[in-house]
Design a protein around this motif. Sequence first.
Motif, mmCIF file in Angstrom:
data_model
loop_
_atom_site.group_PDB
_atom_site.id
_atom_site.type_symbol
_atom_site.label_atom_id
_atom_site.label_comp_id
_atom_site.label_asym_id
_atom_site.label_seq_id
_atom_site.Cartn_x
_atom_site.Cartn_y
_atom_site.Cartn_z
ATOM 1 N N PHE A 322 0.880 -1.157 0.000
ATOM 2 C CA PHE A 322 0.000 0.000 0.000
ATOM 3 C C PHE A 322 0.924 1.215 0.000
ATOM 4 O O PHE A 322 1.543 1.516 1.022
ATOM 5 C CB PHE A 322 -0.836 -0.053 1.283
ATOM 6 N N ILE A 323 1.055 1.919 -1.123
ATOM 7 C CA ILE A 323 2.029 3.004 -1.237
ATOM 8 C C ILE A 323 1.279 4.327 -1.287
ATOM 9 O O ILE A 323 0.412 4.539 -2.144
ATOM 10 C CB ILE A 323 2.897 2.837 -2.501
ATOM 11 N N SER A 324 1.623 5.222 -0.363
ATOM 12 C CA SER A 324 0.975 6.524 -0.306
ATOM 13 C C SER A 324 1.529 7.449 -1.380
ATOM 14 O O SER A 324 2.681 7.298 -1.837
ATOM 15 C CB SER A 324 1.176 7.151 1.079
ATOM 16 N N GLU A 325 0.705 8.393 -1.792
ATOM 17 C CA GLU A 325 1.149 9.375 -2.782
ATOM 18 C C GLU A 325 2.274 10.258 -2.246
ATOM 19 O O GLU A 325 2.949 10.937 -3.013
ATOM 20 C CB GLU A 325 -0.026 10.245 -3.212
ATOM 21 N N ARG A 326 2.501 10.238 -0.943
ATOM 22 C CA ARG A 326 3.598 11.018 -0.347
ATOM 23 C C ARG A 326 4.947 10.323 -0.498
ATOM 24 O O ARG A 326 5.969 10.861 -0.051
ATOM 25 C CB ARG A 326 3.319 11.253 1.135
ATOM 26 N N TYR A 327 4.991 9.146 -1.076
ATOM 27 C CA TYR A 327 6.246 8.397 -1.200
ATOM 28 C C TYR A 327 7.268 9.224 -1.981
ATOM 29 O O TYR A 327 6.977 9.761 -3.057
ATOM 30 C CB TYR A 327 5.987 7.070 -1.898
ATOM 31 N N GLY A 328 8.496 9.302 -1.440
ATOM 32 C CA GLY A 328 9.515 10.181 -2.004
ATOM 33 C C GLY A 328 10.578 9.491 -2.815
ATOM 34 O O GLY A 328 11.531 10.154 -3.256
ATOM 35 N N GLY A 329 10.495 8.168 -3.039
ATOM 36 C CA GLY A 329 11.501 7.477 -3.833
ATOM 37 C C GLY A 329 11.346 7.741 -5.321
ATOM 38 O O GLY A 329 10.384 8.351 -5.782
ATOM 39 N N ARG A 330 12.357 7.292 -6.095
ATOM 40 C CA ARG A 330 12.334 7.440 -7.551
ATOM 41 C C ARG A 330 12.292 6.048 -8.193
ATOM 42 O O ARG A 330 12.883 5.103 -7.690
ATOM 43 C CB ARG A 330 13.560 8.210 -8.047
#
Length: 675
Positions: A322-330
């Motif tokens: 479950f990945i939030s839209e705030r995730y900062g990875g590339r």
Amino acid sequence: MGDLQCLRVFINCLDQQSLPRILQVCSGVYFQGSIYELSGSEVCLSTGDLVKIIGLQLLSVSCEEIDTGSSYELPTDYSGQFRLVAEDFPYNTIEEIVGLCPVGVDACGSFIFTSREELTIENFTVPAGKELTLLSVEAADDGERLARCHVQGQNKASAEILLPLSLKGEFYECESDRGFTLQEIMSSARLSCRRFRSTNMKNCGALMVFSPVYEISAIMHMRKNVVKFPSSLEVDVQDVTENLQDLVFITPLSLTEVASQSKESFPTMAEILDSPEGDPFFNSNWFKELQSGRQLVLHECGHTTFILASTPKGRKGKQYYFISERYGGRMRRRAREFGSVYELYLASSQSPGLKVSVTRHSEAEEEEGIPALSVGEQLEVLRMDGLNDKSGAAQKVESLICKRTMEVDEEDDEEDEEDDSEEISLPLFMAGHFVEKLSDNKKYKLTDLMKSSLPLDVKVVTRDKDLEKDPLMGLTALKLEETLTETIVLASLFNKPDLCFELPVRWLQMSLCFTSDNLPWSSDEPPELHTETVTEVTEKFYYEYHKLISKTEEPPPRPPKRKPSNSKPPKKSPKPKNVLPNVKSNVTKQLDDLSLHETKGKRAPAPPPPDDTPDQPPPLLPRKSLSTAESISMPNMYVQGPTKARNAARRLSDSDHDYESIEDTFNHPHESLFY
């Protein structure tokens, strides 16, 4: 603290203007843990419980006959009327006797009383036993309260007098013909405790008393909603309102109710009352901390967009995130693989202009309308089309029209600029092996990929620096399947107020309550918040989500039906049955005869002529090698005995699979049996 009273008596004497009142349950009769289930509402009253009464509503009226003790209930809208029965005991002042007149009911003009002694008021004398009818209660100029009464004299003469309420004497109430409805009786505290007779029966009707049955609306500890129960419960209560003025009743809230609070309610402290129920949906550290009694800091509530992602099946099995839209990875995109033309169609409907490369040869099948494909050919999906079936059947075959070109190497002659592309038609039911052709090597943010058509295959190449350990960083591949928007409550643990996690309201069945505890930071220095943006979810969650949204994909199309051919295949001749055992026995017998005759110097008898029956082929005999038998032609120099000949024939028949007819064998005996 008030006196101990039965709940029914307390409610009947309660002035509703004094609500709310806090009662403590002291004793009573309980059934199986004090559970009363009445009229669809369930309430549990145990000794020591605190109940805050906030409202009363009349349900019905209990009517009890004094002489027989029988009782029955009457509806509140009962149309009959009842006559008040006068009390037998005397009253000492006018104020006491006037106090019997019901308050809030228009009874003046019908309330009658008498004096046992003669009354002299100024120049007016009222004989003993003369009926006085109360008209009103007034106040004199000096503030003294007076009762205006009507006196009926002789010869229809009448007069009105004013009697001070402080006037002493011996006064008795008289019965009147005035009737009262149940609504009037129940709305007056003075009438509700009096005796009545039915107006249909004068002086001979049964004496009865009325008791109201109220539906009590109350607040209790750990009850989410207002509880309702009848006032007829046999429990003893005590009024503790004065001692517990500041008592706060705990109200459990679900996450849905927490998320519906105003923004001004956050941040705040809360305590978990019931931990999440049912099968766990989350494999995360914060989920394990959601235990009863644990304190949480609730920062805010709102809506967040998530991506549901999965990994290829590996040693740990398939994993879901479950990945939030705030995730900062590339992330970098990875080429997708397709196993059929139908999969190409589904992908191209979401990503127009899809280009793929063929990774496995496939042969053409003209009858099915399937073209040949070679490894390295480039296909660009153009459109869908419905073509007539080439078999002559009146049916349409859905096909994918693609532009086919060959992959050109850099070493090829650049001068050859001739366009050798062509359009081909691939039926949707056609199997194949294709890989997506990507032209960029760019690093994307998750928010950028969410704008693209999903699903997408990616690989995380740069971790989210806000996470202590990014679980997506070590994965070889990640499939971004679909987006979903969830209502969340942003929370953190009391001892780690800066490390936040998002509680999806729809997927957590738990209850908590707000507390008045102080926040774990000073009011001027709130901490910098870091949100956990990746949560591993279980396979149960994955399938429950798809069951919830009812996402069903149509199966791939089947190949079209073909008309059966008119030409029948030639009938196969039946295979001979049990040939080898007969052949072995016949050969052995003939070998024995041959050996014996040759030992005596005689020629062996000719073999019997073969059977010309067309259904029975000639029997077969195993041979070692055709080449050896044909190349060797010499007279028989050695003669074997019967036993050796039989063993040789058995070895030949068991080990070889080449057979020849017995007729050929005996035409060339030396070449077939001895070498």
